[in-house]
Design a protein around this motif. Structure first.
Motif, mmCIF file in Angstrom:
data_model
loop_
_atom_site.group_PDB
_atom_site.id
_atom_site.type_symbol
_atom_site.label_atom_id
_atom_site.label_comp_id
_atom_site.label_asym_id
_atom_site.label_seq_id
_atom_site.Cartn_x
_atom_site.Cartn_y
_atom_site.Cartn_z
ATOM 1 N N GLY A 1 0.942 -1.123 -0.066
ATOM 2 C CA GLY A 1 0.012 -0.108 -0.221
ATOM 3 C C GLY A 1 0.793 1.112 0.096
ATOM 4 N N VAL A 2 0.304 2.279 -0.670
ATOM 5 C CA VAL A 2 0.741 3.682 -0.416
ATOM 6 C C VAL A 2 -0.022 4.591 0.726
ATOM 7 N N CYS A 3 0.544 4.767 1.452
ATOM 8 C CA CYS A 3 -0.079 5.262 2.841
ATOM 9 C C CYS A 3 0.265 6.906 3.002
ATOM 10 N N ARG A 4 -0.397 7.387 3.753
ATOM 11 C CA ARG A 4 -0.102 8.818 3.972
ATOM 12 C C ARG A 4 1.036 8.978 5.204
ATOM 13 N N SER A 5 1.378 7.816 5.998
ATOM 14 C CA SER A 5 2.672 7.848 6.619
ATOM 15 C C SER A 5 3.732 7.798 5.763
ATOM 16 N N ASP A 6 3.751 7.102 4.563
ATOM 17 C CA ASP A 6 4.844 7.174 3.632
ATOM 18 C C ASP A 6 4.959 8.523 3.122
ATOM 19 N N TRP A 7 3.929 9.327 3.119
ATOM 20 C CA TRP A 7 3.964 10.860 2.474
ATOM 21 C C TRP A 7 4.660 11.705 3.371
ATOM 22 N N HIS A 8 4.320 11.492 4.841
ATOM 23 C CA HIS A 8 5.197 12.234 5.806
ATOM 24 C C HIS A 8 6.512 11.948 5.853
ATOM 25 N N GLY A 9 7.104 10.657 5.565
ATOM 26 C CA GLY A 9 8.383 10.568 5.321
ATOM 27 C C GLY A 9 8.924 11.311 4.097
ATOM 28 N N TRP A 10 8.250 11.120 3.067
ATOM 29 C CA TRP A 10 8.701 11.697 1.875
ATOM 30 C C TRP A 10 8.913 13.140 1.623
ATOM 31 N N VAL A 11 7.830 13.895 2.528
ATOM 32 C CA VAL A 11 8.163 15.266 2.688
ATOM 33 C C VAL A 11 9.158 15.669 3.504
ATOM 34 N N GLY A 12 9.593 14.803 4.435
ATOM 35 C CA GLY A 12 10.789 15.049 5.433
ATOM 36 C C GLY A 12 9.934 15.468 6.853
ATOM 37 N N GLU A 13 8.928 15.007 6.958
ATOM 38 C CA GLU A 13 8.224 15.551 8.330
ATOM 39 C C GLU A 13 8.231 14.271 9.263
ATOM 40 N N HIS A 14 8.616 13.030 8.640
ATOM 41 C CA HIS A 14 8.886 12.230 9.721
ATOM 42 C C HIS A 14 10.148 12.085 10.308
ATOM 43 N N PRO A 15 10.176 12.076 11.417
ATOM 44 C CA PRO A 15 11.705 12.114 12.227
ATOM 45 C C PRO A 15 12.579 10.821 11.720
ATOM 46 N N ARG A 16 12.280 9.716 11.493
ATOM 47 C CA ARG A 16 13.072 8.722 11.270
ATOM 48 C C ARG A 16 13.444 8.507 9.864
ATOM 49 N N VAL A 17 12.746 9.018 8.783
ATOM 50 C CA VAL A 17 12.849 8.674 7.586
ATOM 51 C C VAL A 17 13.843 9.670 6.743
ATOM 52 N N LYS A 18 15.015 9.102 6.530
ATOM 53 C CA LYS A 18 16.142 10.113 5.887
ATOM 54 C C LYS A 18 16.597 9.529 4.439
ATOM 55 N N PRO A 19 17.030 10.392 3.766
ATOM 56 C CA PRO A 19 17.377 10.188 2.260
ATOM 57 C C PRO A 19 18.192 8.745 2.206
ATOM 58 N N GLY A 20 17.824 7.941 1.205
ATOM 59 C CA GLY A 20 18.537 6.540 1.163
ATOM 60 C C GLY A 20 17.342 5.591 1.555
ATOM 61 N N GLN A 21 16.410 5.950 1.872
ATOM 62 C CA GLN A 21 15.360 4.940 2.678
ATOM 63 C C GLN A 21 14.325 4.389 1.506
ATOM 64 N N ILE A 22 14.111 3.254 1.469
ATOM 65 C CA ILE A 22 13.261 2.383 0.833
ATOM 66 C C ILE A 22 11.878 2.492 1.798
ATOM 67 N N GLY A 23 10.758 3.174 1.063
ATOM 68 C CA GLY A 23 9.734 3.136 1.901
ATOM 69 C C GLY A 23 8.784 2.026 1.752
ATOM 70 N N GLY A 24 7.516 2.012 2.235
ATOM 71 C CA GLY A 24 6.615 0.940 2.081
ATOM 72 C C GLY A 24 6.569 0.008 3.293
ATOM 73 N N HIS A 25 5.376 0.268 3.931
ATOM 74 C CA HIS A 25 5.333 -0.582 5.124
ATOM 75 C C HIS A 25 3.969 -1.302 5.296
ATOM 76 N N GLU A 26 3.269 -1.153 4.269
ATOM 77 C CA GLU A 26 1.911 -1.883 4.210
ATOM 78 C C GLU A 26 2.226 -2.980 3.056
ATOM 79 N N TYR A 27 2.524 -4.397 3.270
ATOM 80 C CA TYR A 27 2.820 -5.366 2.419
ATOM 81 C C TYR A 27 2.307 -6.545 2.735
ATOM 82 N N CYS A 28 2.342 -7.330 1.770
ATOM 83 C CA CYS A 28 1.883 -8.790 1.695
ATOM 84 C C CYS A 28 2.934 -9.432 0.814
ATOM 85 N N GLY A 29 3.383 -10.771 1.175
ATOM 86 C CA GLY A 29 4.198 -11.396 0.133
ATOM 87 C C GLY A 29 4.399 -12.762 0.325
#
Length: 344
Positions: free
Chosen positions: A36-64
């Motif tokens: 899934g593409v989630c608003r929490s991913d967006w918080h990281g993408w715009v730099g508002e999420h304190p833990r998400v830094k450049p170089g990150q591979i996002g995506g936290h809603e997954y099935c596999g």
């Protein structure tokens, strides 16, 4: 493997060939089938999420599907799994008390470690993951790991929503629509609030009792519809206007649940504490869901008591993730996007 990598905030993700993940001793490597593409991913993408830094591979809603399992893994090659976004340690005081979503030593693929905007993802501590039951598609399952699990725990583990009560949901994005659908499945009456009429119409078509176009007197409209105020109100955006509307729409002894993520400039906000005091209100925070609660949610879906498929608006490719993230900069249409094509 192919992955979408954050190189600069608020800029298109970089599609790159990166090394295949190494399998953790206590976990698995999944071939990602849906994410899934989630608003929490967006918080990281715009730099508002304190833990998400450049170089990150996002995506936290997954099935596999498990393609490799470590020597201490719980699951085996070939298992189809769905993951909560918080991977708990299982041994700290929080985990031992049953509140593993507040684990003191969390692992967070997609925020700190490489996530599932990629063909494969390494998942440590695979005892947190659940086997996908027959009858739930991987596409629907991908939306469970954050939005649906968080909503389920907010309603049942925090606010203890009861059948016959009124539930107000402020914001009908992924988490808000999840909360509305689950609230109906629990027997509550549901009123939804949004600034986009199309999203309200979509929610009404799914059986919600009432809808309010957000404005100057959102709380007053809800109190009138519910005959005195909602019993439970879920705030699903994390901004001052909806937080205060959520508090002010409650009847005496009502329960407010903070599900929306307040971050960046909204991490601290002006809140109407007089409404809390005068109404004898309860305020709950919630984030994620203890992994042991997966069976209660999955059985609700497999039994047919709730259909979560109306959440899924579109299936997209990995190369579309940047556009989906950028769409969160403004009002979004109904439903959520799920990445199912990792080849382009």
């Amino acid at each position: 493997m192919r992955a979408a990598v954050l190189r600069s905030y608020n800029a298109p993700l970089s599609l790159e060939d990166v090394p295949h993940p190494e399998c953790p001793d206590d976990g698995v490597v999944l071939r990602v089938i849906a994410c899934g593409v989630c608003r929490s991913d967006w918080h990281g993408w715009v730099g508002e999420h304190p833990r998400v830094k450049p170089g990150q591979i996002g995506g936290h809603e997954y099935c596999g599907e498990v393609v490799e399992a470590g020597p201490n893994a719980t699951h085996a090659v070939g298992d189809m799994l769905v993951a909560p976004f918080i991977l708990s340690c299982g041994s700290c005081p929080q985990c031992r008390s049953g509140a593993s979503n507040t684990c003191l030593d969390q692992r967070l693929p997609g925020f700190v470690e490489p996530g599932a905007f990629a063909e494969y993802v390494a998942v440590p501590r695979d005892f947190n993951l659940a086997v996908l039951p027959d009858g739930i598609s991987p596409t629907v399952a991908a939306g469970l790991g954050c939005r649906v699990t968080t909503s389920w725990h907010a309603l049942t583990g925090r606010a203890a929503l009861q059948g016959g009560e009124w539930l107000a949901v402020h914001g009908t994005g992924g988490i808000g629509l999840s909360a509305a659908l689950l609230g109906r499945a629990l027997g509550a009456h549901v009123v939804v609030v949004d600034v986009v009429q199309e999203k309200l119409d979509h929610a009404l078509s799914l059986g919600m009792d009432a809808a309010v176009l957000a404005g100057e007197d959102t709380a007053g409209q809800i109190r009138e519809i519910t005959g005195g105020g909602a019993h439970v109100s879920v705030e699903a955006l994390g901004i001052p206007a909806t937080v205060n509307a959520s508090l002010e729409c409650l009847r005496p002894l009502g329960r407010h649940v903070q599900v929306g993520l307040p971050t960046g400039h909204t991490a601290r906000m002006d809140v109407n504490m007089s409404a809390v005091y005068q109404g004898n209100l309860a305020m709950y925070g919630t984030r994620g869901m203890p992994s042991w609660r997966y069976p209660s949610l999955l059985s609700l879906i497999t039994s047919g008591r709730v259909d979560m498929s109306p959440m899924i608006a579109r299936e997209v490719a990995l190369s579309d993730v940047s556009d989906e993230l950028a769409a969160f900069n403004g009002p979004t249409p109904p439903g959520v996007a799920i990445v199912t094509d990792f080849a382009r």
